[in-house]
Design an enzyme around this catalytic site. Structure first.
Site, PDB file in Angstrom:
ATOM      1  N   ASP A 333       0.682  -1.319  -0.346  1.00  0.00           N
ATOM      2  CA  ASP A 333       0.016   0.386   0.183  1.00  0.00           C
ATOM      3  C   ASP A 333       1.168   0.783  -0.189  1.00  0.00           C
ATOM      4  OD1 ASP A 333      -2.243   1.754   0.622  1.00  0.00           O
ATOM      5  OD2 ASP A 333      -3.041   0.457   1.882  1.00  0.00           O
ATOM      6  N   GLU A 533     -10.203   6.753   5.714  1.00  0.00           N
ATOM      7  CA  GLU A 533      -9.542   5.957   5.886  1.00  0.00           C
ATOM      8  C   GLU A 533      -9.282   6.863   7.762  1.00  0.00           C
ATOM      9  OE1 GLU A 533      -5.968   4.889   3.824  1.00  0.00           O
ATOM     10  OE2 GLU A 533      -6.310   5.702   1.665  1.00  0.00           O
TER      11      GLU A 533
END
Length: 853
Positions: A333, A533
C-alpha cells in the site's frame, strides 16, 4: 563478503531462509532476525490451494527469455510503482518502472475533474514511454496502470458511482456484486486503465475504524460469498478468452491481512488476535478470491501481533505464495514499506525481501529504486528474489495480453466514453441502492409516502452528491466537489422531486426545514460528511457529538405535527437513538452513490398508490445500543445490540419500534472538546475560514481545490501518515480561522493551566512584520497576539508543538465563555506553515510568551 544464499530462480523462498531474514536487510547485506514468537504464521494451519490457471510452459518460457535479456536496472524498475503526481512519461524512459498509479487525489494534469479523454491520453503517454527501447538499449515492457476504483470508476467525472461496500453488504446479493464489478471494469477500460485496487476483503470488527464502509460486513460469511463473484466480474473467468482482456481488468484482493481487526479500530493499527481468528475471520475472502484467479494482492498497512504485514514473510511468502498457491504478484500500500523495521520512505528493501513483489512508492520511488538496485548489486538481496518478483509481475502482464494489445486507446472498449454513466450501468447501481436500504423504523406506516401529496425535503444531505457518495469520489476524501462534477448523477432530493412531480404532488426543498406551506410529510436527509481512511477514525460510536443540529431539525418538524422520515447517510452504524426517536420512520441509506433514484423508488408509492419496491436490505453490521458499545459483532459473547445483524423491516412485514433509551453510555458533551483539528481534517462540524486582504471569505472543511488558490493556498502534506496535515501558503497577506460549530465555554480551562496546543512546522517565516495569532469570541469580540519573534526563532522544516496559554487571550479582554474561533493566523505574504493538529492541552515543546513582540 558472505556468499549469497542459493535459491532457484523460479522457486519460492525457503521457509528456513525466511526464518533467518528480517522483514528487511541492513546496508552491507546484514540480515535482521525475524521474530519467531509474535506475528509469525504457521503455514500448515492454512488451506492448501492451487492456482485455477493451469501451468503454461509457453508463457513461462517467454518470461525466461525476457528475464535473460533484462538488466538489473530494468528488473528493479519492474518492481517499483510511482504515482502520476510524482512521475512523468519521460521518467519511465530512464527508470523503466513497471507500474504507475493514480492515488485518490492524483489526476491527469493535476485536475481532479479531468475528462475521460485526459485519462486515456495519459495512459497512452505512459505506455509509449514504457515501450520506448531507446534504440535497442532497453526491452519494451508495457507499464500497468492502477487506480482505486472502489465503488465504480470513482476517479473519473461522469462514471457510475455504486454504493460503497457497506451498503452492498446489506443487499446480501453475490450475483449483483458480479454485475457491479463487470460494469466498473468496462468503465475503467474505456479510459485506458487496466488495474483496480479492489475489492476490499476486510472484515471490520470495530466500527470506529474510518474504513468501515470499505468492508461488506462484520460477518466473514458475507465477504466469503462476495469475493469470487467480485473477482470474476472484474477479471473474467480464468481460462476464458477474455480473461483480463477486453472489458475486464486486473483485480486486487486487499488488504492482506486483518486490516479490519486492528486494536480500537485504529487505521494502520495492530490486530491482536490468534492465528485461527486471523485465518477464519479476516482471511475468509482470500481462498475464494484465489480460486477465482485474482492476480494481485495488496498488503495492509497494519500489523498482526506487533509485526507489520508488509514485513511479515511468514504470511506473504510461506502462507500466501507457497501454501495458498498464489502465483500473481503482491503489491504494498501507499509507502507501506516505510513502517517495516529497517526500512524508511526511501528504503523499501526490507519489505521487498519479506515478499512484497511490487513496492508502491508513490512519491519516494526514486529512493526505493536506488536502494533496491544497490541491494541487488551489493548482494544484499537473497539470490533469485528479484527475478521471482519480476517473474510474477511479467506473468500477470503476459496473461493480460498487454504485450500484444498495443496502446491503451486501442484495447477493447477504450474510448467508449458512452459507457461512463451509461443507462445500463446506472440501472445496476439504482437496483443496488434499492436493495441496500435498511428500514430500522416505520411506526404508523408512514412509509411508503404518497407522491401526490405535499412533501418537504430537508437536511444538508438531501441535495448534496458529496455526502451521498462519501470518500474516494473524485478525490481521496471525497470533498471540495461541485454539482457539475456529477453530470450523470441524481441526488435524493432531485429524485424525489422528479417522481412526485410526475404523480402530481409537490416538493419543497429546504435544507434548514423552513417551509412556505405546511407539508403532509417531511423527508430529512442527513449524515456523516465525507472521509476516507484514518481521517474517519472515531473515538466512540456517537453521531456528531456536541452538534445536535440534525436532532433539532427532526424534533422541530415533529413538534409541528409533520410525519418525519429520516434518511441517514453514513459509512457505519452509529449510536443515534435520539434521532431515531425523533423520526416516525428511519432509513439507513449508507453511502448510495450517484443514483438517488434508488432511494425515491423505495420511499414513494407509484402514482396509483401501490408500493413500487419494498425494502430488501438487512444489516450486515450490528447497530450499537450505546456510543461505547464497541467492538460489537454477531456471535460474540454478551452480544446485545440495538438492532442485530440481519435486522431490517419491510412493508410486507411491518413492526413498531418502541422509544429507545437515550442514554449514550457516556457524557457526550466531553467529546470533541479537546481536539479541533487533527490528522489533516477539522473535527466534526468545524470549518476553516480563509480571508485575504482582497476578495471574499470562504469556508472549507477539506483542502480540495485550494492548492493553487491565488491568495491563501492550502495543500495536503504528509507528516506521520498520508495527507495528515495542511500546508498553508500566504501568497497574499490574509488570515485563516478555525471556526467552532457552536460557541465554546473555555472559562474553566482558562482559569487552569490549559493552552491551545498546535502541532506545526514553519516552512517559511514572514519576511515583514505583522504576524499574529487571534481568537474570536462573537460579534465584535477578539484578541490578538503578535508572534513575529516566535516565528523568526522557530527552526525551519521541523515539526514541533507550540502552546498558547488561554490566559494570554483572556488578558487581552477575550470573552472565554463564548469562543467562536479558538485559533486564527493573520500572516504577511510569504509565510508558509504546515499544521497537523490543533487542540487543548497542558504541555507543549514550546510555550508562547504572552509578552513576546
Amino acid at each position: 563478503m558472505k556468499q549469497r544464499p542459493f535459491r532457484a530462480a523460479r522457486g519460492p523462498l525457503s521457509l528456513a531462509l525466511l526464518a533467518t531474514l528480517s522483514a528487511g536487510v541492513l546496508s552491507g547485506g546484514a540480515a535482521i532476525a525475524l521474530d519467531q514468537q509474535a506475528g509469525t504464521a504457521h503455514p500448515a494451519l492454512w488451506p492448501q490451494l492451487r492456482s485455477p490457471l493451469k501451468p503454461d510452459p509457453k508463457l513461462e518460457a517467454r518470461i525466461d527469455a525476457l528475464l535473460a535479456r533484462m538488466s538489473p536496472e530494468e528488473k528493479v524498475g519492474q518492481v517499483v510503482q510511482a504515482d502520476i503526481a510524482s512521475v512523468t512519461p519521460d521518467d519511465l524512459k530512464t527508470y523503466r518502472l513497471g507500474s504507475i498509479l493514480a492515488g485518490g487525489s492524483s489526476d491527469p494534469g493535476g485536475q481532479y475533474n479531468a475528462p475521460a479523454s485526459a485519462w486515456l491520453a495519459l495512459a497512452d503517454d505512459f505506455y509509449a514511454a514504457s515501450m520506448d527501447t531507446s534504440g535497442g538499449k532497453y526491452n519494451a515492457i508495457p507499464v500497468i496502470f492502477g487506480v482505486d476504483a472502489v465503488h465504480g470508476h470513482n476517479n473519473v467525472v461522469g462514471a457510475t458511482l455504486f454504493p460503497h461496500n457497506i451498503g452492498l453488504g446489506a443487499t446480501h446479493d453475490p450475483a449483483l456484486m458480479g454485475q457491479i464489478a463487470q460494469a466498473t471494469a468496462a468503465e475503467m477500460r474505456a479510459t485506458g486503465i487496466d488495474w483496480t485496487f479492489a475489492p476490499t476483503l476486510a472484515v471490520p470488527q470495530d466500527d470506529r475504524w474510518g474504513r468501515t464502509y470499505e468492508g461488506y460486513s462484520e460477518n466473514p460469511d458475507v465477504v466469503r460469498a462476495y469475493a469470487g463473484p467480485l473477482i470474476q466480474g472484474l477479471q473474467g473467468k480464468p481460462g476464458s478468452k477474455d480473461f483480463l482482456k477486453g472489458a475486464h481488468v486486473v483485480a486486487t484482493a486487499k488488504h492482506f491481512l486483518a486490516d479490519g481487526g486492528t486494536f480500537e479500530g485504529r487505521d494502520q493499527g495492530d490486530a491482536r488476535i490468534d492465528e485461527a481468528t486471523l485465518r477464519d475471520v479476516h482471511g475468509a475472502g482470500y481462498p475464494p478470491a484465489l480460486k477465482a484467479g485474482v492476480q494481485a494482492v495488496m498488503v495492509s498497512f497494519s500489523s498482526w501481533n506487533g509485526v507489520k504485514m508488509s514485513g511479515n514473510a511468514s504470511l506473504l511468502d510461506a502462507v500466501l505464495k507457497q501454501r495458498m498457491g498464489f502465483d500473481g504478484f503482491v503489491v504494498s500500500d501507499w509507502n507501506g514499506h516505510a513502517s517495516v523495521p529497517g526500512g524508511s520512505r526511501e528504503n523499501c528493501v526490507p519489505a521487498f525481501v519479506a515478499g512484497v513483489d511490487m513496492i508502491m512508492a508513490p512519491d519516494t520511488w526514486k529512493g526505493c529504486y536506488e536502494h533496491l538496485l544497490a541491494a541487488e548489486k551489493g548482494h544484499a538481496l537473497p539470490a533469485g528474489r528479484l527475478d521471482e518478483a519480476v517473474r510474477r509481475i511479467l506473468r500477470v502482464k503476459f496473461r493480460a495480453g498487454m504485450f500484444e494489445a498495443g496502446k491503451p486507446s486501442t484495447r477493447g472498449v477504450a474510448g467508449r466514453f458512452d459507457l461512463l454513466g451509461s443507462a445500463e450501468h446506472r440501472a445496476i447501481a439504482r437496483r443496488a441502492v434499492r436493495e441496500s436500504l435498511v428500514l430500522l423504523k416505520n411506526n404508523g406506516g408512514v412509509l411508503p409516502l404518497d407522491p401526490r401529496a405535499k412533501l418537504l425535503v430537508a437536511g444538508d444531505g438531501a441535495d448534496d452528491m458529496m455526502m451521498q457518495s462519501g470518500g474516494w469520489t473524485l478525490s481521496w476524501q471525497g470533498t471540495g466537489l461541485k454539482p457539475e462534477d456529477f453530470p450523470h448523477a441524481q441526488t435524493i432530493a432531485a429524485a424525489l422531486r422528479e417522481q412526485v412531480a410526475r404523480a402530481g404532488g409537490q416538493v419543497e426543498l429546504a435544507a434548514d426545514g423552513h417551509y412556505t406551506h405546511k407539508p403532509d410529510a417531511a423527508v430529512v436527509v442527513f449524515g456523516e460528511t465525507p472521509y476516507a481512511e484514518f481521517q474517519g477514525d472515531l473515538k466512540v460510536l456517537a453521531y456528531r457529538p456536541g452538534d445536535d443540529r440534525d436532532l433539532k431539525l427532526l424534533r422541530k418538524l415533529k413538534a409541528e405535527g409533520i410525519p418525519v422520515v429520516a434518511v441517514f447517510l453514513s459509512g457505519r452504524p452509529l449510536w443515534m437513538n435520539r434521532e431515531i426517536n425523533a423520526a416516525d420512520a428511519f432509513v439507513a441509506a449508507w453511502l448510495p452513490g450517484s443514483e438517488g433514484g434508488g432511494v425515491a423508488d423505495v420511499l414513494l408509492r407509484d402514482a396509483a398508490g401501490k408500493v413500487q419496491h419494498d425494502f430488501r436490505g438487512t444489516l450486515s453490521y450490528s447497530w450499537p445500543r450505546t456510543a461505547v458499545q464497541t467492538p460489537l459483532n454477531v456471535g460474540q459473547p454478551g452480544y446485545d445490540p440495538q438492532f442485530a445483524y440481519g435486522y431490517g423491516l419491510t412493508y410486507a412485514k411491518p413492526a413498531s419500534v418502541p422509544a429507545l433509551s437515550e442514554d449514550a453510555g457516556m457524557d457526550l458533551a466531553s467529546l470533541g472538546a479537546q481536539t479541533f483539528f487533527e490528522r489533516g481534517t477539522p473535527a466534526t462540524g468545524w470549518t476553516l475560514r480563509v480571508q485575504s486582504v482582497v476578495g471574499k471569505p470562504r469556508t472549507l472543511s477539506q483542502p480540495s481545490g485550494q492548492r493553487d488558490a491565488p491568495d491563501v493556498a492550502i495543500a495536503p502534506v504528509d507528516y506521520k501518515a498520508q495527507e495528515d496535515a495542511w500546508k498553508i501558503t500566504w501568497k497574499q497577506a490574509g488570515e485563516i480561522a478555525l471556526l467552532a460549530p457552536r460557541p465554546l465555554d473555555l472559562v474553566r480551562e482558562t482559569n487552569g493551566n490549559v493552552m491551545l496546543r498546535v502541532t506545526l512546522r514553519v516552512d517559511a517565516a514572514p519576511s515583514q512584520p505583522g504576524a499574529e495569532l487571534f481568537l474570536e469570541c462573537g460579534p465584535g469580540c477578539s484578541a490578538s497576539l503578535p508572534i513575529d519573534t516566535a516565528l523568526a526563532q522557530a527552526p525551519r522544516g521541523t515539526w514541533g508543538t507550540l502552546g498558547i496559554p488561554l490566559k494570554c487571550f483572556a488578558a487581552r479582554n477575550a470573552q472565554m465563555g463564548q469562543v467562536t474561533a479558538p485559533l486564527g493566523w493573520r500572516m504577511p505574504a510569504g509565510t508558509v506553515l504546515s499544521v497537523h493538529e490543533v487542540g487543548l492541552g497542558t504541555e507543549a515543546q514550546h510555550v508562547l510568551d504572552c509578552a513576546v513582540k
